[in-house]
Design a protein around this motif. Structure first.
Motif, PDB file in Angstrom:
ATOM      1  N   ASP A  73      -4.282  -5.901  -8.226  1.00 16.79           N
ATOM      2  CA  ASP A  73      -4.096  -7.063  -7.356  1.00 16.79           C
ATOM      3  C   ASP A  73      -2.682  -7.087  -6.767  1.00 16.79           C
ATOM      4  N   ASP A  74      -1.678  -6.776  -7.578  1.00 19.33           N
ATOM      5  CA  ASP A  74      -0.313  -6.705  -7.062  1.00 19.33           C
ATOM      6  C   ASP A  74      -0.157  -5.591  -6.031  1.00 19.33           C
ATOM      7  N   LEU A 117      -1.612  -6.514  -2.617  1.00 18.03           N
ATOM      8  CA  LEU A 117      -0.741  -7.410  -1.868  1.00 18.03           C
ATOM      9  C   LEU A 117       0.478  -6.675  -1.316  1.00 18.03           C
ATOM     10  N   ALA A 128       0.531 -13.803   1.705  1.00 20.62           N
ATOM     11  CA  ALA A 128      -0.669 -12.974   1.706  1.00 20.62           C
ATOM     12  C   ALA A 128      -1.907 -13.846   1.890  1.00 20.62           C
ATOM     13  N   ARG A 168      -5.378 -15.689   1.228  1.00 22.50           N
ATOM     14  CA  ARG A 168      -5.914 -16.268   0.003  1.00 22.50           C
ATOM     15  C   ARG A 168      -7.001 -15.385  -0.607  1.00 22.50           C
ATOM     16  N   ILE A 183      -5.586 -12.829  -3.121  1.00 24.25           N
ATOM     17  CA  ILE A 183      -4.868 -13.337  -4.293  1.00 24.25           C
ATOM     18  C   ILE A 183      -5.894 -13.685  -5.353  1.00 24.25           C
ATOM     19  N   ARG A 184      -5.871 -12.974  -6.444  1.00 24.36           N
ATOM     20  CA  ARG A 184      -6.920 -13.126  -7.449  1.00 24.36           C
ATOM     21  C   ARG A 184      -6.421 -13.868  -8.684  1.00 24.36           C
ATOM     22  N   GLU A 185      -7.276 -14.698  -9.238  1.00 22.36           N
ATOM     23  CA  GLU A 185      -7.012 -15.328 -10.524  1.00 22.36           C
ATOM     24  C   GLU A 185      -7.536 -14.421 -11.630  1.00 22.36           C
ATOM     25  N   GLU A 231      -0.798 -17.686   1.816  1.00 24.26           N
ATOM     26  CA  GLU A 231      -0.167 -18.391   0.712  1.00 24.26           C
ATOM     27  C   GLU A 231       0.980 -17.550   0.189  1.00 24.26           C
ATOM     28  N   THR A 282       3.019 -15.900  -2.769  1.00 25.76           N
ATOM     29  CA  THR A 282       2.763 -15.443  -4.128  1.00 25.76           C
ATOM     30  C   THR A 282       3.853 -14.470  -4.535  1.00 25.76           C
ATOM     31  N   LEU A 342       4.875 -10.914  -6.888  1.00 27.42           N
ATOM     32  CA  LEU A 342       4.335  -9.706  -7.495  1.00 27.42           C
ATOM     33  C   LEU A 342       5.450  -8.758  -7.891  1.00 27.42           C
TER      34      LEU A 342
END
Length: 548
Positions: free
Chosen positions: A69-70, A73, A100, A102, A105-107, A131, A133, A135
């Motif tokens: 995920d990082d 992004l 980045a 939405r 961007i993962r939870e 949004e 974020t 990383l």
């Protein structure tokens, strides 16, 4: 005149080596035929590896492997022109602030718990709302991210993620195809191909199939040593142009890919040609202008990577100690206890390092690797043993010392995948030494086919098991009831059958190549300098046989 030059500089040497060439498994094909067959072989191996890597790409959820995920992004940001990161103090006192979509961007709700499926999170739907974020990967070298980032800018959803993964898969597959074709072309009876297959573990394939520069680093490391071992260890005076180009390409990519890339290149060169110094080989290489050109390019890549690391503190991985400081004894004990974990991770602790396969999976792979190393050490001459020990010290000793030194600063952060780029050198050199010092054609064939039969199916088993973990979770009770990669609460975007079919096709093609290509004639290697006097004496005796 009893002198016999390996390059055939006198008449006696040319005659003797020509006879030796004719006796060594048949006449080697002409340059045009050789080049054509080499390209065809590379293409077949590329297709096989791309199918295997692609299978993992379409099987995995978004952010299915460590830190993807990082990296996604970071790739999105670099492709948009934001190469120079804005440093931030969030995320364990290290990181980068980025804007980045939405959808990217993962939870993290299922990571580190293998009993949970991916169904607890939503798939990337293409929401382009920006949004802010943070990383950690935002400080890493931008070369890889610029390569894979354009599809993410164009389509920040499943399509963009899959295309970015496929680009990464194609580059890794190209490097590994180069590695395997070098191993089969420049080793007697294709035996070094065994070392390449041992080096390309399921962990290497999973990381290479995701958006993660570590996969490129691993593939470049395998390609580098597959070219470096025959280039730097063969005793021929003629420097093979294809090996030199492959060595230069892989070394440049490895130097520029990640923080430790320049170190891995340096370890390989020092261990293979400088410990102890092989002055004959050094002089042969320095006479080639292409060697100097590639050395300069690798030097520029390494210096650029080191400068980036220093300027943006790319080696700062964050504080995972929780403020706890330990003494020397506990630091040493914790690092020693982590050796077994790192060894298993090198083979394949998949997903977010939370999915362990049954123990026999690791024992088979590790036994195969250890047997090659011991066998190569026993058969090798003094120089070969010193080089093998030096590579092992560089691959495992240096990371151990580094981990011991930074335990109180970063915690136990070393993972098996971090050392795979240089650890690949050990089985590759070991198999080179085995074939160089006495393993005949028939026994080489048995070892090559046994490697294909035992190791290639483990890739499919690892993929299927990891798919079960992603789709439904590995339940502690009723384990056998859950081992169905076609069932579960979540399914990949292209369906669950697609990755299994692609991986099976790739592995069958790779196995077919290894099974059938071993009998093709190989270029005979020139004798060691210690053998020259014996060959000279035999050459002047009428009717004396020429060693083959």
């Amino acid at each position: 005149n009893n002198r016999v030059d390996c390059d055939g500089s006198d008449g006696m040497g040319r005659s003797m080596l020509a006879q030796r060439d004719r006796l060594a498994q048949g006449r080697f094909p002409s340059g045009a035929v050789e080049a054509t067959s080499g390209r065809q072989q590379w293409m077949l191996v590329f297709v096989a590896f791309f199918l295997l890597f692609g299978a993992w790409s379409v099987a995995a959820p978004h952010a299915g492997s460590p830190d993807e995920d990082d990296h996604v992004l970071r790739a999105y940001d670099v492709a948009g022109g934001n190469i120079w990161p804005t440093l931030a103090e969030e995320r364990n006192k290290t990181g980068v602030s980025v804007m980045a979509p939405r959808s990217l961007i993962r939870e993290r709700c299922w990571q580190w718990d293998p009993t949970k499926s991916v169904a607890c999170t939503s798939d990337p739907g293409g929401d382009r709302t920006l949004e802010r974020t943070y990383l950690v990967a935002g400080r890493y070298q931008p070369v890889y991210y610029g390569l894979v980032g354009l599809p993410l800018r164009w389509s920040p959803d499943w399509l963009g993620i899959l295309l970015a993964r496929f680009i990464s898969c194609a580059v890794c597959a190209a490097l590994l195809a180069m590695a395997l074709t070098d191993a089969m072309r420049w080793s007697s009876h294709r035996l070094v191909a065994v070392g390449v297959l041992v080096a390309v573990t399921p962990m290497a394939v999973e990381i290479g199939s995701s958006v993660n520069p570590n996969g490129l680093e691993i593939a470049a490391g395998v390609a580098l040593f597959s070219a470096a071992v025959p280039l730097l260890r063969r005793t021929e005076s003629r420097v093979e142009r294809s090996l030199l180009w492959h060595f230069g390409i892989a070394g440049t990519v490895l130097s520029a890919s990640r923080v430790l890339g320049p170190l891995w290149v340096a370890i390989g060169i020092v261990a293979l040609v400088l410990i102890p110094p092989n002055w004959l080989k050094i002089r042969q290489l320095l006479r080639q202008r292409a060697v100097l050109a590639w050395s300069a390019l690798m030097g520029v890549a390494a210096c650029g990577s080191l400068a980036w690391t220093y300027a943006f503190d790319a080696g700062n991985l964050g504080d995972f100690t929780g403020g706890r400081q330990v003494g020397l004894g506990e630091r040493l004990r914790s690092c020693i206890e982590a050796i077994g974990i790192v060894a298993d991770q090198m083979v394949g602790v998949t997903s977010w390092l939370d999915t362990r396969l049954p123990s026999p999976f690791y024992l088979i792979w590790q036994f195969f690797a250890a047997a090659l190393v011991v066998w190569g050490f026993v058969l090798a001459d003094r120089r070969g043993r010193v080089s093998l020990v030096a590579l092992m010290a560089g691959a495992f000793g240096i990371p151990f010392i580094m981990q011991f030194a930074i335990v109180n600063k970063y915690g136990l952060i070393t993972q098996g995948r971090y050392v795979l780029p240089v650890a690949a050198s050990v089985p590759i050199l070991a198999t080179f030494l085995i074939q160089k010092h006495g393993l005949g054609r028939d026994h080489s064939l048995v070892l090559l086919r046994m490697c294909a039969v035992l190791l290639l199916p483990l890739h499919l088993i690892c993929l299927a098991y990891t798919m079960v973990r992603w789709q439904g979770g590995i339940k502690k009770d009723g384990l056998l009831d859950t081992l169905n990669p076609l069932a579960g609460e979540w399914h990949p975007p292209l369906g669950s059958a697609t990755p299994l079919v692609a991986a099976t096709a790739g592995l069958l093609l790779l196995g077919w190549i290894l099974w059938n290509e071993e009998s093709a004639p190989t270029a005979p290697e020139c004798p060691e300098p210690s053998e020259l006097s014996e060959l000279s004496e035999q050459a002047v005796q009428p009717g004396a046989p020429v060693p083959g």
